[in-house]
Design a protein around this motif. Structure first.
Motif, PDB file in Angstrom:
ATOM      1  N   ASP A  75      38.861 -33.956 -48.001  1.00 18.94           N
ATOM      2  CA  ASP A  75      39.316 -35.253 -47.495  1.00 18.94           C
ATOM      3  C   ASP A  75      38.517 -35.603 -46.258  1.00 18.94           C
ATOM      4  OD1 ASP A  75      40.726 -37.578 -47.299  1.00 18.94           O
ATOM      5  OD2 ASP A  75      42.671 -36.671 -46.877  1.00 18.94           O
ATOM      6  N   SER A  76      38.684 -36.851 -45.783  1.00 21.97           N
ATOM      7  CA  SER A  76      38.015 -37.302 -44.560  1.00 21.97           C
ATOM      8  C   SER A  76      39.019 -38.035 -43.685  1.00 21.97           C
ATOM      9  CB  SER A  76      36.822 -38.208 -44.887  1.00 21.97           C
ATOM     10  OG  SER A  76      37.266 -39.382 -45.544  1.00 21.97           O
ATOM     11  N   ARG A  78      39.386 -39.841 -39.315  1.00 20.18           N
ATOM     12  CA  ARG A  78      38.634 -40.516 -38.263  1.00 20.18           C
ATOM     13  C   ARG A  78      39.201 -40.147 -36.910  1.00 20.18           C
ATOM     14  NH1 ARG A  78      33.997 -42.170 -36.057  1.00 20.18           N
ATOM     15  NH2 ARG A  78      34.130 -44.140 -34.943  1.00 20.18           N
ATOM     16  N   ALA A  84      30.697 -37.237 -35.979  1.00 22.42           N
ATOM     17  CA  ALA A  84      30.850 -37.333 -37.431  1.00 22.42           C
ATOM     18  C   ALA A  84      30.516 -35.998 -38.084  1.00 22.42           C
ATOM     19  CB  ALA A  84      29.945 -38.434 -37.973  1.00 22.42           C
ATOM     20  N   ASP A  85      31.136 -35.741 -39.234  1.00 21.12           N
ATOM     21  CA  ASP A  85      30.905 -34.552 -40.064  1.00 21.12           C
ATOM     22  C   ASP A  85      31.424 -33.269 -39.440  1.00 21.12           C
ATOM     23  OD1 ASP A  85      29.723 -36.026 -42.076  1.00 21.12           O
ATOM     24  OD2 ASP A  85      27.702 -35.786 -41.248  1.00 21.12           O
ATOM     25  N   THR A 107      38.959 -30.979 -43.990  1.00 27.27           N
ATOM     26  CA  THR A 107      38.925 -32.427 -43.789  1.00 27.27           C
ATOM     27  C   THR A 107      37.906 -32.718 -42.699  1.00 27.27           C
ATOM     28  OG1 THR A 107      41.258 -32.681 -44.395  1.00 27.27           O
ATOM     29  CG2 THR A 107      40.257 -34.462 -43.128  1.00 27.27           C
ATOM     30  N   ASN A 109      35.403 -35.344 -40.226  1.00 25.13           N
ATOM     31  CA  ASN A 109      35.459 -36.593 -39.481  1.00 25.13           C
ATOM     32  C   ASN A 109      34.463 -37.588 -40.071  1.00 25.13           C
ATOM     33  OD1 ASN A 109      36.470 -38.196 -37.410  1.00 25.13           O
ATOM     34  ND2 ASN A 109      34.815 -37.650 -36.016  1.00 25.13           N
ATOM     35  N   SER A 110      34.957 -38.777 -40.408  1.00 23.09           N
ATOM     36  CA  SER A 110      34.111 -39.797 -41.021  1.00 23.09           C
ATOM     37  C   SER A 110      33.358 -40.584 -39.956  1.00 23.09           C
ATOM     38  CB  SER A 110      34.961 -40.745 -41.867  1.00 23.09           C
ATOM     39  OG  SER A 110      34.176 -41.800 -42.385  1.00 23.09           O
ATOM     40  N   LEU A 111      32.162 -41.057 -40.314  1.00 21.30           N
ATOM     41  CA  LEU A 111      31.359 -41.858 -39.388  1.00 21.30           C
ATOM     42  C   LEU A 111      32.006 -43.208 -39.125  1.00 21.30           C
ATOM     43  CD1 LEU A 111      28.727 -42.039 -37.764  1.00 21.30           C
ATOM     44  CD2 LEU A 111      27.628 -42.986 -39.791  1.00 21.30           C
ATOM     45  N   SER A 112      32.680 -43.754 -40.104  1.00 21.69           N
ATOM     46  CA  SER A 112      33.343 -45.054 -39.967  1.00 21.69           C
ATOM     47  C   SER A 112      34.826 -44.896 -40.238  1.00 21.69           C
ATOM     48  CB  SER A 112      32.737 -46.084 -40.934  1.00 21.69           C
ATOM     49  OG  SER A 112      32.868 -45.634 -42.268  1.00 21.69           O
ATOM     50  N   SER A 113      35.598 -45.820 -39.719  1.00 22.90           N
ATOM     51  CA  SER A 113      37.041 -45.777 -39.911  1.00 22.90           C
ATOM     52  C   SER A 113      37.386 -46.076 -41.361  1.00 22.90           C
ATOM     53  CB  SER A 113      37.736 -46.797 -39.004  1.00 22.90           C
ATOM     54  OG  SER A 113      37.526 -46.465 -37.655  1.00 22.90           O
ATOM     55  N   PRO A 114      38.461 -45.515 -41.864  1.00 16.86           N
ATOM     56  CA  PRO A 114      38.850 -45.783 -43.251  1.00 16.86           C
ATOM     57  C   PRO A 114      39.285 -47.230 -43.438  1.00 16.86           C
ATOM     58  CG  PRO A 114      40.553 -44.540 -42.094  1.00 16.86           C
ATOM     59  CD  PRO A 114      39.374 -44.583 -41.188  1.00 16.86           C
TER      60      PRO A 114
END
Length: 223
Positions: A75-76, A78, A84-85, A107, A109-114
């Motif tokens: 999963d990812s 924010r 990120a990553d 899980t 960390n995503s570069l952009s918000s979901p």
């Protein structure tokens, strides 16, 4: 066949040889199963899982590969405070013991918000309820914009100068504002239509008039 012949055959080497061979086969099968299960389950082995929180996912893969354990992204999320990553959560958690060949699910960390869909709150919710739902979904709310309408009723949502619709997907890191009724209405909505001298219906307020008595005591309007 006499009883003596029966006991002679029962005590013959051929029969005892077959019984011994069958017993050896059974023992061999039991030993094979035992050692096979130990090899498959890595009986007696135990690997301490380190805390991977905040670690780059590729570095975590390299580290865990040296222990014979794989890392898989499940999963990812924010977190703006982290790069990120990097790993936000892991299962099993740090400090757990696993066998070699197992998998640790993480899980990252995503570069952009979901992107999250706007719930069904436009013209269907009070301001208090809408704010609670949106904040619970991770949205940042600006001060509400008040419009003519029922007090504290949500009439719309504004994001960067554009009105959103129910179900539209928006990044949670973009601030949004609710369009809320102020409890007041436009004066034009309260004006009454009136009929002019030609019998046509005209919008707006009619001229004021007063009641006076007619020649025979009847009342008649006079402008």
């Amino acid at each position: 066949m006499t009883s003596n012949d029966f006991f002679k055959k029962l005590l013959s080497r051929y029969i005892w040889g077959n019984l011994l061979a069958m017993a050896l086969v059974v023992v061999a099968l039991c030993m094979a199963v035992k050692f096979g299960l130990n090899a498959y389950t890595h009986h007696g082995e135990s690997i301490l899982v380190p805390d991977l929180h905040g670690m780059n996912v590729e570095k975590a893969r390299q580290l865990m590969a040296s222990y014979g354990v794989s890392v898989e992204v499940s999963d990812s999320g924010r977190n703006r405070a982290l790069p990120a990553d990097c790993i936000l959560l892991q299962n099993p958690i740090g400090g757990s013991h696993v066998k070699s060949g197992r998998t640790v699910y993480v899980t990252v960390n995503s570069l952009s918000s979901p992107m999250v869909a706007i719930p069904d709150i436009i013209d269907n919710s009070s301001m208090r309820e809408a704010e609670a739902r949106l904040r619970g979904m991770g949205f940042t709310l600006l001060s509400p914009k008040f419009v003519d309408g029922e007090k504290d009723w949500v009439y719309g949502i504004v994001c960067r100068g554009r009105q959103l619709t129910n179900g539209e997907r928006v990044a949670t890191d973009i601030p949004i504002a609710l369009m809320v009724g102020s409890g007041t209405y436009d004066d034009m909505d309260n004006q009454l239509d009136y009929v002019d001298e030609d019998g046509d219906i005209q919008p707006g307020e009619a001229d004021e008039f007063e009641i006076v008595e007619g020649p025979e005591g009847t009342e008649s309007p006079q402008e």
